[in-house]
Design a protein around this motif. Structure first.
Motif, PDB file in Angstrom:
ATOM      1  N   THR A 299       0.961  -1.155   0.010  1.00 13.54           N
ATOM      2  CA  THR A 299      -0.014  -0.007  -0.039  1.00 13.54           C
ATOM      3  C   THR A 299       0.941   1.336  -0.104  1.00 13.54           C
ATOM      4  O   THR A 299       2.012   1.009   0.519  1.00 13.54           O
ATOM      5  N   PRO A 300       0.302   2.468  -0.264  1.00 18.06           N
ATOM      6  CA  PRO A 300       1.019   3.650  -0.339  1.00 18.06           C
ATOM      7  C   PRO A 300       1.703   3.757   1.058  1.00 18.06           C
ATOM      8  O   PRO A 300       2.864   4.318   1.180  1.00 18.06           O
ATOM      9  N   ALA A 301       0.867   3.581   2.026  1.00 22.44           N
ATOM     10  CA  ALA A 301       1.374   3.860   3.528  1.00 22.44           C
ATOM     11  C   ALA A 301       2.811   3.468   3.706  1.00 22.44           C
ATOM     12  O   ALA A 301       3.417   3.820   4.689  1.00 22.44           O
ATOM     13  N   PHE A 302       2.925   2.129   3.320  1.00 15.88           N
ATOM     14  CA  PHE A 302       4.386   1.313   3.592  1.00 15.88           C
ATOM     15  C   PHE A 302       5.282   1.547   2.317  1.00 15.88           C
ATOM     16  O   PHE A 302       6.084   0.655   2.163  1.00 15.88           O
ATOM     17  N   THR A 303       4.735   2.470   1.448  1.00 17.92           N
ATOM     18  CA  THR A 303       6.154   2.705   0.206  1.00 17.92           C
ATOM     19  C   THR A 303       6.546   4.136   0.204  1.00 17.92           C
ATOM     20  O   THR A 303       5.634   5.112   0.192  1.00 17.92           O
ATOM     21  N   PRO A 304       7.849   4.488   0.465  1.00 18.12           N
ATOM     22  CA  PRO A 304       8.860   3.175   0.447  1.00 18.12           C
ATOM     23  C   PRO A 304       8.732   2.868   2.008  1.00 18.12           C
ATOM     24  O   PRO A 304       7.822   3.586   2.852  1.00 18.12           O
TER      25      PRO A 304
ATOM     26  N   LEU B  70       3.244   8.371  -6.811  1.00  9.42           N
ATOM     27  CA  LEU B  70       3.013   7.820  -5.508  1.00  9.42           C
ATOM     28  C   LEU B  70       1.949   8.557  -4.705  1.00  9.42           C
ATOM     29  O   LEU B  70       0.942   8.224  -4.077  1.00  9.42           O
TER      30      LEU B  70
ATOM     31  N   ARG C 128       9.032   9.476   2.802  1.00  7.30           N
ATOM     32  CA  ARG C 128       8.217   8.966   3.868  1.00  7.30           C
ATOM     33  C   ARG C 128       9.114   7.767   4.896  1.00  7.30           C
ATOM     34  O   ARG C 128       9.761   7.013   4.434  1.00  7.30           O
TER      35      ARG C 128
ATOM     36  N   SER D 221       2.215   6.792   9.260  1.00  3.69           N
ATOM     37  CA  SER D 221       1.626   6.536   8.087  1.00  3.69           C
ATOM     38  C   SER D 221       0.465   6.012   7.772  1.00  3.69           C
ATOM     39  O   SER D 221      -0.578   6.232   7.203  1.00  3.69           O
ATOM     40  N   ALA D 222       0.524   4.766   8.547  1.00  2.00           N
ATOM     41  CA  ALA D 222      -0.878   4.005   8.513  1.00  2.00           C
ATOM     42  C   ALA D 222      -1.867   4.080   9.322  1.00  2.00           C
ATOM     43  O   ALA D 222      -1.778   5.228   9.940  1.00  2.00           O
TER      44      ALA D 222
ATOM     45  N   GLY E 224       8.682   2.787  -4.871  1.00  2.00           N
ATOM     46  CA  GLY E 224       9.733   2.122  -3.770  1.00  2.00           C
ATOM     47  C   GLY E 224      10.984   2.051  -4.143  1.00  2.00           C
ATOM     48  O   GLY E 224      12.017   2.263  -3.551  1.00  2.00           O
TER      49      GLY E 224
ATOM     50  N   ASN F 246       6.603   3.794   9.743  1.00  2.00           N
ATOM     51  CA  ASN F 246       5.365   4.001   8.610  1.00  2.00           C
ATOM     52  C   ASN F 246       4.180   3.298   9.364  1.00  2.00           C
ATOM     53  O   ASN F 246       3.006   4.197   9.283  1.00  2.00           O
TER      54      ASN F 246
ATOM     55  N   LEU G   8       3.534   1.425  -7.066  1.00  2.00           N
ATOM     56  CA  LEU G   8       4.201   1.188  -5.911  1.00  2.00           C
ATOM     57  C   LEU G   8       5.467   0.683  -5.847  1.00  2.00           C
ATOM     58  O   LEU G   8       6.672   0.895  -5.272  1.00  2.00           O
TER      59      LEU G   8
ATOM     60  N   ALA H  93      13.000   5.206  -4.532  1.00  2.00           N
ATOM     61  CA  ALA H  93      13.480   5.734  -3.157  1.00  2.00           C
ATOM     62  C   ALA H  93      14.543   5.014  -2.671  1.00  2.00           C
ATOM     63  O   ALA H  93      15.475   5.803  -2.235  1.00  2.00           O
ATOM     64  N   TYR H  94      14.653   3.756  -2.715  1.00  2.00           N
ATOM     65  CA  TYR H  94      15.853   2.938  -2.182  1.00  2.00           C
ATOM     66  C   TYR H  94      16.897   3.182  -2.914  1.00  2.00           C
ATOM     67  O   TYR H  94      18.294   3.508  -2.420  1.00  2.00           O
TER      68      TYR H  94
ATOM     69  N   ASN I 165       4.089  12.359   6.743  1.00  2.00           N
ATOM     70  CA  ASN I 165       4.115  11.073   6.626  1.00  2.00           C
ATOM     71  C   ASN I 165       2.888  10.287   5.812  1.00  2.00           C
ATOM     72  O   ASN I 165       2.932   9.311   5.327  1.00  2.00           O
ATOM     73  N   ASN I 166       1.778  10.937   5.682  1.00  2.00           N
ATOM     74  CA  ASN I 166       0.850  10.519   4.691  1.00  2.00           C
ATOM     75  C   ASN I 166      -0.057  11.720   4.391  1.00  2.00           C
ATOM     76  O   ASN I 166       0.324  12.899   4.607  1.00  2.00           O
TER      77      ASN I 166
END
Lengths: 418, 418
Positions: free
Chosen positions: A360-365, B97, B63, A376-377, B409, A372, B405, B412-413, B296-297
């Motif tokens: 999900t976006p909340a955990f990306t990155p 994203l 994020r 974020s989540a 992701g 997160n 995603l 970002a890394y 964060n979100n």
């Protein structure tokens, strides 16, 4: 019954987890053992289920019923008259709705305080969660009610044999302004003798502290100390207004504190909760949502975020109240307060765990999973919930969900028009 | 292209909504007209899409990269060195994203401020959202950079013909401590002459106010007044530290303010935002998430909840900052600030709308939909999103989601290890 979770992220590494009965029995890079159920953990992370240390489950029926109102009219016109009409069936469906919401947002254990004990206990039993249920006592300083409360509490404790050992009883004297010193002292002795917890609202508002000084000659924690009822069995909800000496007393007697940021903010009770100071005194601080009548949902991820943001906010310091500390309070510390062998992912611990969907976006990155999760989540990131070794939710689906939403909704509307 | 939404809840009643082109053309109890697409709205509620009035979309790549750190090391060790490495492609995928997350949480329009203007514009264009993109200017008080900023701003404005009219350009002088008075004055004139907005961070921290007094002899709003750049085209982000006279100045000149509660709390900038006072002065107050590096979100429902809870919290008053006001700031007022003909469900308005799934615990019971939306739900309650008359999400699914995603992701890394 055995469950094998394959390739789930744990400490940022793909991991297999084997559950047998109600315990985690093995955690390893690869496990090759037969299991009754195999769960694909790819692109998911495992966390301990959250421990919600203060709520009033059945009050979920009053969600959104009188927000943005002054406290007295809200209580006197909305809540109290409708609470008086609650049947056992209403409480059962209200508590079931609360359990459904907790399952969907990653909570495996909660600490409840309400009347209609058996209705809530039956709901929890049916839904598969773990809970300590504090039977609320009010004696309003009237001796005949004091005796009634004692007899009822003894009867509730004696009745626990009928329930799964996921359920425990605690005594719940409501607050120092509704419960006599005599009953508080009896509750303390009763709890010590039977090794159960005492749950009490304390030092929630400035008004409560002022009234305590007027009525008892000292502030709430000092009053409890004078009564001799401070102990490791005591879990106080709120504890917003405590001074240094009171912190020392709470620490010396091993009292735990439950922080409820959403209701403290929304009701205007107070925002300067001393999380850091309590940690320095080694006071155990757990988190609670409070009931949905005052703070509207049961999402423990939201509680972690609110606690960190509010704490950083009023202190004007971005470094304090880290995501890691929030996560620990919401899991490990909560489990420790409730004496439950959970709150961590470890061999031998109870299999009370949640899987979080990382796709999900909340955990990306995903540079920092805990960060997160906290910042974020929200509770909807939980995909799978296992409590006591049983799968209560998979792919975000809970058995009987539609029936619970329909029945609980209908009962809430019926109640207020009765 | 026409869309007919059947039986959706609006003002608590089942309603049909007909969309033709990019406008809502009819709202009625029952509409019987052919449509290219029919959406079943049963057990869903319709709301205007949210307007996020302050963010830095591409920073979604950062994020969770350095939470709980002191401000300077976070900026100097984490953010700035990595921002310097950002390519146009990084910005494109970071902004995509962000758009994905906004679509999934009910936002249809946002006000961005970042560099890499064309990369962000292309992402927004591709994703179907509506946005005003402020091209950031920094001249660091150096005359040759002042001239460079002017030429770049003119070029950006001139380049807008290549984009859909969902996209607009604004000029974004970063802040009074990074941009000279000369450039602020030029930006003001440039904006007035071309009828575009000016977006500026202002009065975010105590330090900024102290520095302003030292450097310019007065507080930030007074400094802008002295420069003659207060105007209805000016939209300031934050505005945490403003006194009564400054509120009057903002009101007199029609300046809008964007409140970003999550970043104000998380960075320890300040919590006493004067929402009520600004409303009394008839200052337009919109809401923003700020960028995901700091808060964060991009969930505007969370912003509504945080604003209400924080405002009630520090004022110790449960009655102020009602759910209805939060909803208005997040929709209608935001649209008004960005001069977008949306933010409400009305015949003739732009078809920028979201459908909320009511079949969840968060909306059970549903005594007050707005209250549940603000206090109980989060951005994940959004099920369907329509922007400019096009369906961008249905049944929580967005085209190309996995690819975004994965790519964002990966970038970002890669970025931080480059």
């Amino acid at each position: 019954m055995s469950i094998l979770i394959k390739d789930v992220e744990w400490n940022s590494k793909p991991t297999d987890i084997y559950i047998e009965g109600n315990r985690i029995v093995e955690i390893a890079k690869e496990i090759h053992k037969p299991a009754d159920k195999i769960i694909d953990g790819k692109r998911k992370a495992v966390i301990p289920g959250f421990v919600n240390c203060h709520t009033h489950a059945a009050m979920t029926l009053f969600r959104g019923f009188g927000d943005d109102m002054p406290l007295r009219p809200w209580l006197e016109d909305r809540i109290w008259p409708n609470e008086a009409k609650l049947t056992e069936d209403d409480i059962y469906w209200g508590a079931k709705l609360a359990c459904l919401e907790m399952i969907k947002t990653g909570t495996t254990t909660f600490f409840d305080m309400y009347h209609g004990f058996h209705a809530t206990a039956t709901a929890v039993q049916d839904m598969g969660l773990r809970a300590t249920l504090a039977g609320t006592c009010f004696d309003h300083f009237k001796p005949h009610l004091t005796e009634k409360c004692k007899r009822e509490s003894e009867a509730l404790l004696a009745s626990m044999g009928q329930y799964s050992d996921r359920l425990r009883y605690a005594i719940g004297p409501h607050a120092i302004y509704t419960v006599s010193g005599e009953l508080l002292k009896w509750a303390h002795q009763f709890a010590s003798a039977n090794n159960i917890l005492v749950h009490l609202h304390l030092s929630e508002t400035k008004g409560e502290v002022e009234d305590s000084i007027k009525q008892f000659g000292c502030s709430p924690v000092r009053y409890l100390h004078k009564l001799g009822v401070l102990s490791p069995n005591l879990v106080i909800a709120h504890g917003v207004y405590v001074d240094d000496e009171e912190l020392r007393l709470l620490a010396d007697y091993g009292v735990s504190v439950v922080h409820n940021p959403a209701s403290n903010m929304k009701l205007g009770s107070g925002i300067r909760f001393l999380y850091d100071e309590m940690k320095k005194y080694a006071i155990r601080v757990g988190f609670g949502t409070d009931g949905c009548a005052s703070s509207n949902n049961l999402d423990m991820i939201e509680v972690m975020k609110l606690t960190a943001l509010l704490g950083k906010g009023w202190r004007e310091n971005p470094v304090v109240l880290s995501a890691e500390e929030m996560f620990e309070s919401a899991t490990k510390t909560g489990a420790s307060i409730l004496n439950v062998d959970a709150g961590c992912i470890a061999e031998g611990a109870l299999a009370d765990i949640a899987l979080v969907d990382l796709n999900t976006p909340a955990f990306t990155p995903n540079f920092n999973f805990i960060s997160n999760l906290v910042y974020s989540a929200n509770g909807n990131c939980v995909d799978t919930l296992i409590c006591d070794g049983k799968v209560l939710m998979e792919d975000k689906k809970v058995d009987g969900e539609s029936e619970i939403l329909e029945n609980a909704g209908k009962r809430a509307y019926d109640l207020i028009s009765r």
